[in-house]
Motif scaffolding. Sequence first.
Motif, PDB file in Angstrom:
ATOM      1  N   ASP A 122     -78.318  37.809  18.640  1.00 12.40           N
ATOM      2  CA  ASP A 122     -77.301  37.612  19.662  1.00 12.40           C
ATOM      3  C   ASP A 122     -77.639  36.341  20.423  1.00 12.40           C
ATOM      4  O   ASP A 122     -78.776  35.860  20.363  1.00 12.40           O
ATOM      5  N   CYS A 123     -76.662  35.800  21.130  1.00 17.56           N
ATOM      6  CA  CYS A 123     -76.868  34.560  21.883  1.00 17.56           C
ATOM      7  C   CYS A 123     -77.275  34.899  23.304  1.00 17.56           C
ATOM      8  O   CYS A 123     -76.493  34.751  24.249  1.00 17.56           O
ATOM      9  N   ASP A 124     -78.499  35.357  23.464  1.00 19.03           N
ATOM     10  CA  ASP A 124     -79.015  35.728  24.772  1.00 19.03           C
ATOM     11  C   ASP A 124     -80.530  35.773  24.689  1.00 19.03           C
ATOM     12  O   ASP A 124     -81.110  35.869  23.593  1.00 19.03           O
ATOM     13  N   SER A 170     -81.715  34.703  18.100  1.00 23.33           N
ATOM     14  CA  SER A 170     -82.009  33.960  16.872  1.00 23.33           C
ATOM     15  C   SER A 170     -81.071  32.777  16.649  1.00 23.33           C
ATOM     16  O   SER A 170     -81.513  31.751  16.108  1.00 23.33           O
ATOM     17  N   PRO A 171     -79.766  32.833  17.015  1.00 19.02           N
ATOM     18  CA  PRO A 171     -78.943  31.627  16.828  1.00 19.02           C
ATOM     19  C   PRO A 171     -79.451  30.420  17.601  1.00 19.02           C
ATOM     20  O   PRO A 171     -79.220  29.278  17.184  1.00 19.02           O
ATOM     21  N   PHE A 172     -80.146  30.652  18.722  1.00 22.20           N
ATOM     22  CA  PHE A 172     -80.678  29.535  19.484  1.00 22.20           C
ATOM     23  C   PHE A 172     -81.712  28.754  18.672  1.00 22.20           C
ATOM     24  O   PHE A 172     -81.788  27.527  18.758  1.00 22.20           O
ATOM     25  N   LEU A 173     -82.523  29.456  17.898  1.00 20.93           N
ATOM     26  CA  LEU A 173     -83.576  28.780  17.150  1.00 20.93           C
ATOM     27  C   LEU A 173     -82.999  27.845  16.101  1.00 20.93           C
ATOM     28  O   LEU A 173     -83.607  26.812  15.780  1.00 20.93           O
ATOM     29  N   GLN A 278     -74.969  23.869  25.061  1.00 17.77           N
ATOM     30  CA  GLN A 278     -75.243  24.342  23.705  1.00 17.77           C
ATOM     31  C   GLN A 278     -75.264  25.865  23.635  1.00 17.77           C
ATOM     32  O   GLN A 278     -74.937  26.439  22.597  1.00 17.77           O
ATOM     33  N   VAL A 279     -75.631  26.516  24.724  1.00 13.38           N
ATOM     34  CA  VAL A 279     -75.602  27.980  24.747  1.00 13.38           C
ATOM     35  C   VAL A 279     -74.171  28.480  24.555  1.00 13.38           C
ATOM     36  O   VAL A 279     -73.901  29.376  23.750  1.00 13.38           O
ATOM     37  N   GLY A 280     -73.226  27.919  25.315  1.00 10.26           N
ATOM     38  CA  GLY A 280     -71.841  28.329  25.161  1.00 10.26           C
ATOM     39  C   GLY A 280     -71.280  28.015  23.790  1.00 10.26           C
ATOM     40  O   GLY A 280     -70.544  28.812  23.208  1.00 10.26           O
ATOM     41  N   LEU A 281     -71.633  26.854  23.243  1.00  9.23           N
ATOM     42  CA  LEU A 281     -71.150  26.497  21.916  1.00  9.23           C
ATOM     43  C   LEU A 281     -71.740  27.409  20.851  1.00  9.23           C
ATOM     44  O   LEU A 281     -71.040  27.826  19.915  1.00  9.23           O
ATOM     45  N   TYR A 283     -72.702  30.482  21.268  1.00  8.17           N
ATOM     46  CA  TYR A 283     -72.073  31.795  21.384  1.00  8.17           C
ATOM     47  C   TYR A 283     -70.710  31.804  20.705  1.00  8.17           C
ATOM     48  O   TYR A 283     -70.363  32.761  20.000  1.00  8.17           O
ATOM     49  N   ALA A 284     -69.915  30.746  20.908  1.00  2.55           N
ATOM     50  CA  ALA A 284     -68.599  30.692  20.273  1.00  2.55           C
ATOM     51  C   ALA A 284     -68.719  30.659  18.755  1.00  2.55           C
ATOM     52  O   ALA A 284     -67.989  31.361  18.042  1.00  2.55           O
ATOM     53  N   GLY A 285     -69.651  29.866  18.237  1.00  2.00           N
ATOM     54  CA  GLY A 285     -69.826  29.820  16.786  1.00  2.00           C
ATOM     55  C   GLY A 285     -70.354  31.113  16.218  1.00  2.00           C
ATOM     56  O   GLY A 285     -69.945  31.542  15.126  1.00  2.00           O
ATOM     57  N   TRP A 286     -71.256  31.776  16.924  1.00  2.00           N
ATOM     58  CA  TRP A 286     -71.811  33.046  16.455  1.00  2.00           C
ATOM     59  C   TRP A 286     -70.745  34.132  16.418  1.00  2.00           C
ATOM     60  O   TRP A 286     -70.644  34.888  15.444  1.00  2.00           O
TER      61      TRP A 286
END
Length: 703
Positions: A122-124, A170-173, A278-281, A283-286
């Motif tokens: 998740d994006c968090d 994990s998407p952040f990495l 980049q966090v918001g982007l 999240y949208a892509g995920w």
Amino acid sequence: MGVEVGAQAARARALAVLRVRSRALAVALLPAAAAVILGAGGATGHLTGPGWDDARVVVYTVAAVVLLAAAVIALVIARARPAVSPTVAVAEGAAPDLYRLVRDLADRLDVPAPSSIALTPDCDSWLEDRTHPAHGSPPPRDGDEIAGPGGAHGPLHRRTAAAPVLVIGSPFLWWMRVGELRAVLAPVVAGTGPSAHPDIAAARRFVRGLDAAVAVCVQQGGRHPVLRPVCSGIGWVARLMLRGCQLHAGEMERGVAAAAAERAQAVDYGLRIVAQEQVGLAYAGWDRLLTRVALPAWRMGRWPSRLDAGVVAALTELSRRDRLAEGFASRLGERPACDLLEEPGTVDEAASLLAARLFHGGPPEPGPEWSPVAWEDYPDEVVDRKWRTDAARLHRVLDALGVRRAPDPTTVRHPGGPTLARVLDHLTDGLPPAPAVTYGPSDPGRRPTEQPATGTGPLPGTASAADKPRPTNPSQNPGASPSHHPNPNPSQNPSQNPGPGQALGPGSAPSADSSLSSAAQGEPVVPLEAGPGPAPAAAPVDHPETPDLAHLVSAFVPDGDDDPPPANPRSAALAARLGAEVGREEAAVVPTDGPGPLAAGQGPDSALWDDAAFPLFPLQPPRTDRELLADHVTAMVCCAAMDTVGATPGLDWLDGPTLLVDGERVPDLTPRVLSLVEDGDAGPLRTWLVELGIRPEKPVRLG
């Protein structure tokens, strides 16, 4: 803990939470104190006499009962296992550079380092306390935890083993660069400072214990009826204390967050502003990747094994399409944060399997019916199979409804084969006159168990079947937008045309004299329970027992649905039958044993990993029957295109399965299919078929 204003406010609120615990303890000891006073008075000869003796017996009994109940409640609160988020644990041996980055960040912030690192799909990012004795060090789970020499939960420092666990999305990495990840994690890691304060740590343990005790009482009371009265009493006391400290606990967490943010301002402040974008982007892509790309594969029994790498591809495609995102693609030349892992592919696969488990409810381990799929194999193994499976289901339902295979056997080479023309003719031929049909307020395209759709919408520039406004009567102006308010006069004749701002009320019933019988349209009506097979003989038109089409449609719809009725009754009946067929297939794969599911965060960690508790976070509500019909008709059109003009299935990173003709994506298919499904107008779709040279009368290969 520092001199931050937020830290001081958090400590004050923590003391308020602990005072709730102290008051509860004082209430429990009050009868015992009264018993001690009466006993001392009797022993010294001051409180003597029959009345005092009776009072002592009563008070002794009450004190014993209250002390016993308090001991049981305290034991349940102390031993209840707080909920733990399912994560992919990463040991230090599997990511030494990532641990080194977090350790250096903690040293710069002058706070204790987290005890370990885990990943979540998740994006968090957050800190999670796992110091409860029941959590311990569980053995590594094959496929969803990365163990190393230090074990599944190897600490960063032995002296900080009680520090919370750092959970990273994990998407952040994969999407962020190393500097951006450090800037994003700075305020999260800074939270370990307030978390180490004894008062805040004790207050958090008390609140988590109360929450876990409530969940345990609900769970055990449901499983064991004998314990239900005891569990109800313990749960009532725990909820009473939770309500007493709810406000203080919330303010305490806000103070901790404020203190962490204030301390993290000294670390890469300028880069943090860019990283938040980049966090918001990400999240949208995920979200787009999960709902448009991963979900169709999960429904087919396949799980993409590189979801995090797919996020990079999806966001790169977005930056190529959107001029506002052009600057984001230039970052790809910098070092990605996933290079901090020793084996990024293995971690990505574990996170992808956990994502399928959390968001779809798939099995915890791969198997013959739950196998991974690579992105390069996605078009052939997921898209092609999905389209042909949906097309086969559509024709099975048409067979069950008794729809003939070919309208004119002399005009086709294989009159018995499944063709697109069969679908087009069924949804368009013999439509009744518009003013002659009336419907109840229930939408035949809505399944009984579904809720309003909140997921990602259709392709840009199109409207879904559920969102596109329809007139309440086919004779109305198509541009009029019906209201969703019920009719205040249910007894009014429903055959009358309502005004542009009116809709039929929940109590309205279809007019018997205005409803067309399905037999009059040349189609036999088959009950819902009938399975696929040869079509029964058509009932006579004048048979008094023959159900009309409006009654058949209303059998699939719950009362009280105030969506506008469709303009195509054949589409409504086919969609209802198709929704029932899909529902039976989905119910056949749902496990029937095991305890019922618990809400996320409302039970101990063992319940979170229970097979019956998944999916914890469903991505979308069940699709409506009209959406299912549109998907199946689209699949049939794509199969005809692949078998006649050599079109190929493709993968669009932002929109999921797509049809490729001569290597180019077909963007305008969805509105043409919706025109057929909703209005019975096949003109736009037939024109499109002629332009591409697709022959609807040619049989297609089904799955």
